[in-house]
Design a protein around this motif. Structure first.
Motif, PDB file in Angstrom:
ATOM      1  N   UNK A 210     -38.064  54.869  13.238  1.00  0.00           N
ATOM      2  CA  UNK A 210     -38.511  55.833  14.478  1.00  0.00           C
ATOM      3  C   UNK A 210     -39.952  56.332  13.791  1.00  0.00           C
ATOM      4  N   UNK A 211     -40.946  55.430  14.278  1.00  0.00           N
ATOM      5  CA  UNK A 211     -42.039  55.495  13.455  1.00  0.00           C
ATOM      6  C   UNK A 211     -42.704  56.890  13.370  1.00  0.00           C
ATOM      7  N   UNK A 212     -43.009  57.758  14.414  1.00  0.00           N
ATOM      8  CA  UNK A 212     -43.874  59.013  14.088  1.00  0.00           C
ATOM      9  C   UNK A 212     -42.965  59.910  13.292  1.00  0.00           C
ATOM     10  N   UNK A 213     -41.578  60.008  13.310  1.00  0.00           N
ATOM     11  CA  UNK A 213     -41.041  60.870  12.687  1.00  0.00           C
ATOM     12  C   UNK A 213     -40.889  60.549  11.118  1.00  0.00           C
ATOM     13  N   UNK A 214     -40.748  59.027  10.960  1.00  0.00           N
ATOM     14  CA  UNK A 214     -40.606  58.560   9.647  1.00  0.00           C
ATOM     15  C   UNK A 214     -41.846  58.874   8.837  1.00  0.00           C
ATOM     16  N   UNK A 215     -42.977  58.636   9.717  1.00  0.00           N
ATOM     17  CA  UNK A 215     -44.415  59.049   8.761  1.00  0.00           C
ATOM     18  C   UNK A 215     -44.337  60.444   8.480  1.00  0.00           C
ATOM     19  N   UNK A 216     -43.936  61.346   9.210  1.00  0.00           N
ATOM     20  CA  UNK A 216     -44.083  62.661   9.132  1.00  0.00           C
ATOM     21  C   UNK A 216     -43.044  63.353   8.096  1.00  0.00           C
ATOM     22  N   UNK A 217     -41.738  62.438   8.009  1.00  0.00           N
ATOM     23  CA  UNK A 217     -40.838  62.922   7.010  1.00  0.00           C
ATOM     24  C   UNK A 217     -41.354  62.202   5.510  1.00  0.00           C
ATOM     25  N   UNK A 218     -42.164  61.163   5.615  1.00  0.00           N
ATOM     26  CA  UNK A 218     -42.753  60.577   4.375  1.00  0.00           C
ATOM     27  C   UNK A 218     -43.788  61.590   3.724  1.00  0.00           C
ATOM     28  N   UNK A 219     -44.404  62.158   4.683  1.00  0.00           N
ATOM     29  CA  UNK A 219     -45.449  62.946   4.384  1.00  0.00           C
ATOM     30  C   UNK A 219     -44.938  64.378   3.718  1.00  0.00           C
ATOM     31  N   UNK A 220     -43.937  64.630   4.330  1.00  0.00           N
ATOM     32  CA  UNK A 220     -42.994  65.949   3.922  1.00  0.00           C
ATOM     33  C   UNK A 220     -42.697  65.838   2.399  1.00  0.00           C
ATOM     34  N   UNK A 221     -41.927  64.674   2.056  1.00  0.00           N
ATOM     35  CA  UNK A 221     -41.621  64.344   0.959  1.00  0.00           C
ATOM     36  C   UNK A 221     -42.759  64.347  -0.257  1.00  0.00           C
ATOM     37  N   UNK A 222     -43.899  63.669   0.236  1.00  0.00           N
ATOM     38  CA  UNK A 222     -44.943  63.729  -0.941  1.00  0.00           C
ATOM     39  C   UNK A 222     -45.491  65.223  -1.267  1.00  0.00           C
ATOM     40  N   UNK A 223     -45.577  65.884   0.016  1.00  0.00           N
ATOM     41  CA  UNK A 223     -45.953  67.159  -0.209  1.00  0.00           C
ATOM     42  C   UNK A 223     -45.064  68.185  -0.977  1.00  0.00           C
ATOM     43  N   UNK A 224     -43.855  68.002  -0.663  1.00  0.00           N
ATOM     44  CA  UNK A 224     -42.526  68.689  -1.477  1.00  0.00           C
ATOM     45  C   UNK A 224     -42.907  68.259  -3.097  1.00  0.00           C
ATOM     46  N   UNK A 225     -42.890  66.932  -3.377  1.00  0.00           N
ATOM     47  CA  UNK A 225     -42.999  66.299  -4.705  1.00  0.00           C
ATOM     48  C   UNK A 225     -44.132  66.908  -5.458  1.00  0.00           C
ATOM     49  N   UNK A 226     -45.195  67.048  -4.625  1.00  0.00           N
ATOM     50  CA  UNK A 226     -46.549  67.678  -5.429  1.00  0.00           C
ATOM     51  C   UNK A 226     -46.368  69.304  -5.646  1.00  0.00           C
ATOM     52  N   UNK A 227     -45.451  69.677  -4.677  1.00  0.00           N
ATOM     53  CA  UNK A 227     -45.300  71.292  -4.978  1.00  0.00           C
ATOM     54  C   UNK A 227     -44.314  71.501  -5.902  1.00  0.00           C
ATOM     55  N   UNK A 228     -43.217  70.477  -5.954  1.00  0.00           N
ATOM     56  CA  UNK A 228     -42.050  70.765  -6.980  1.00  0.00           C
ATOM     57  C   UNK A 228     -42.326  70.361  -8.556  1.00  0.00           C
ATOM     58  N   UNK A 229     -43.289  69.532  -8.482  1.00  0.00           N
ATOM     59  CA  UNK A 229     -43.568  69.056  -9.992  1.00  0.00           C
ATOM     60  C   UNK A 229     -45.177  69.131  -9.945  1.00  0.00           C
ATOM     61  N   UNK A 230     -45.473  69.026 -11.401  1.00  0.00           N
ATOM     62  CA  UNK A 230     -47.091  69.185 -11.517  1.00  0.00           C
ATOM     63  C   UNK A 230     -47.509  67.633 -11.327  1.00  0.00           C
ATOM     64  N   UNK A 231     -47.636  67.395 -10.028  1.00  0.00           N
ATOM     65  CA  UNK A 231     -48.137  65.879  -9.788  1.00  0.00           C
ATOM     66  C   UNK A 231     -49.473  66.273  -8.982  1.00  0.00           C
ATOM     67  N   UNK A 232     -50.347  65.201  -9.325  1.00  0.00           N
ATOM     68  CA  UNK A 232     -51.606  65.247  -8.790  1.00  0.00           C
ATOM     69  C   UNK A 232     -51.582  64.778  -7.391  1.00  0.00           C
ATOM     70  N   UNK A 233     -51.392  63.516  -7.353  1.00  0.00           N
ATOM     71  CA  UNK A 233     -51.451  62.655  -6.019  1.00  0.00           C
ATOM     72  C   UNK A 233     -50.246  61.764  -5.867  1.00  0.00           C
ATOM     73  N   UNK A 234     -49.770  61.921  -4.521  1.00  0.00           N
ATOM     74  CA  UNK A 234     -48.689  60.835  -4.438  1.00  0.00           C
ATOM     75  C   UNK A 234     -49.045  59.862  -2.963  1.00  0.00           C
ATOM     76  N   UNK A 235     -48.533  58.544  -3.274  1.00  0.00           N
ATOM     77  CA  UNK A 235     -48.680  57.703  -2.271  1.00  0.00           C
ATOM     78  C   UNK A 235     -47.323  57.044  -1.821  1.00  0.00           C
ATOM     79  N   UNK A 236     -47.076  57.028  -0.471  1.00  0.00           N
ATOM     80  CA  UNK A 236     -45.690  56.513   0.075  1.00  0.00           C
ATOM     81  C   UNK A 236     -46.147  55.358   1.010  1.00  0.00           C
ATOM     82  N   UNK A 237     -45.680  54.132   0.746  1.00  0.00           N
ATOM     83  CA  UNK A 237     -45.974  53.047   1.719  1.00  0.00           C
ATOM     84  C   UNK A 237     -44.578  52.418   1.999  1.00  0.00           C
ATOM     85  N   UNK A 238     -44.355  52.271   3.291  1.00  0.00           N
ATOM     86  CA  UNK A 238     -43.224  51.541   3.869  1.00  0.00           C
ATOM     87  C   UNK A 238     -43.238  50.447   4.663  1.00  0.00           C
ATOM     88  N   UNK A 239     -42.862  49.475   4.413  1.00  0.00           N
ATOM     89  CA  UNK A 239     -42.865  48.238   5.418  1.00  0.00           C
ATOM     90  C   UNK A 239     -41.691  48.043   6.543  1.00  0.00           C
TER      91      UNK A 239
END
Lengths: 141, 80, 141, 80
Positions: C55-84
């Motif tokens: 479900x493309x638009x929601x898959x993209x927004x959920x992946x963005x949420x995960x990346x954002x949460x990971x940055x906030x949760x850990x001391x991480x600089x950048x995250x990339x999530x690519x799915x085919x």
């Protein structure tokens, strides 16, 4: 016989694709790669370069031991450990470790084990080059 | 007996050169060798740790050094 | 403003170098990449292909949420999530996750958190294609 | 009120088509909607889990569905 470990110690640029491709196989579901990069600072002090030297034959054999141990300790299919030596600029890559496994947890564990152990046992040393001098990392308290 | 000593990282500066050919009493252990070396080069005592490799393997203190061994000083490693 | 997350959902081949390069920066000391690969079997049964739909638009927004949460949760600089998505052969790569941090532990944790969470929340579904039929993964007990 | 229903993965087969336009009583909640749907398509009861997304966000059972919402059936996800 199929090789399950791939070790490299080199003066030239490391390839993430090469490490990841080596560990890839039809029976693995996940690959974890650790890529070390030269940071622009340490303890708040600006780093210009890192200069790596190795006791080469033993560094290679210790890296091979780590890869072999990781395969035995975790359910890992293949491991690659590549390390670069010589003078590296900020952003360049001194080390790449790749681990593959049927289930991803083992690959994460093996990759962490390998980089943690490499930093304890492999005879490689780095000098941090600052604007006002140079220091061998961790050598003295 | 004759042995070869290689010194890497900061130990190269502490003992003055990368490679030295040394004469040791036969039966010298790794521990005994470290004592001889630290009395000759007291700077080595400042290191956080100092391990010895003999012929490309880490050696314990009671390991006996043999004629023509390649002995390597391993100050704290910092690869990766 | 510098982007700290990079999300991609695509029909085309994923690039490990692109993910790793996105998260690289002068202030990071380590990058951890997770690469999912299509395995040739599941529970002992031979897999021919995997067919992914999203479900493309929601898959993209959920992946963005995960990346954002990971940055906030850990001391991480950048995250990339690519799915085919689409039909993938054995050995092909459905997902790549990259995380970078000053100290490596955070990058390992963030990468594991991201793949674990992606498998729970992102609306992407895969069908396993066997020699004798097809099954939607995990759909029914 | 009119809503659009999209069904992905196995639910597309269970409800018979990817996209449906439905008429719902106003005030229907996500929970109420699931009951209506499961009684019309009993195959949905066989799923390990079934979540609902409304306008691209997961919605709780007490969430109230509105005119022209895009409702999505989310059977167990299996990305990665």
């Amino acid at each position: 016989m199929e090789q399950h470990i791939n070790i490299k110690l080199t003066q030239t640029v490391l390839s993430l694709e090469a490490c990841s491709a080596f560990v890839s196989a039809d029976n693995v579901g996940g690959i974890v790669n650790f890529v070390g990069t030269v940071r622009n600072q340490t303890k708040g002090k600006k780093v210009l370069k890192l200069d790596f030297e190795a006791y080469e034959p033993m560094a290679v054999s210790e890296m091979a031991k780590i890869a072999q141990q990781a395969i035995e300790k975790y359910e890992v299919h293949k491991m690659a450990i590549h390390h670069r030596i010589g003078m590296l600029e900020v952003g360049e890559i001194p080390v790449i470790i790749a681990a593959s496994s049927a289930h991803r947890k083992a690959a994460f564990e093996a990759c962490q084990y390998a980089i943690d152990t490499l930093k304890e046992t492999v005879p490689i040393w780095k000098r941090e080059v600052f604007e006002d001098g140079e220091v061998w990392v961790s050598a003295t308290p | 007996m004759k042995v070869k000593l290689l010194s890497f990282g900061i130990t190269k500066e502490m003992v003055g050169s990368f490679e030295k050919n040394l004469e040791l009493p036969s039966g010298t252990t790794v521990e005994g060798f470290l004592e001889i070396l630290k009395s000759e080069y007291p700077a080595l005592k400042k290191l956080t740790s100092l391990r010895i490799a003999v012929n490309e393997e880490y050696a314990e203190g009671n390991h006996e050094i043999m004629e023509r061994d390649e002995i390597v000083l391993v100050p704290p490693v910092s690869g990766g």
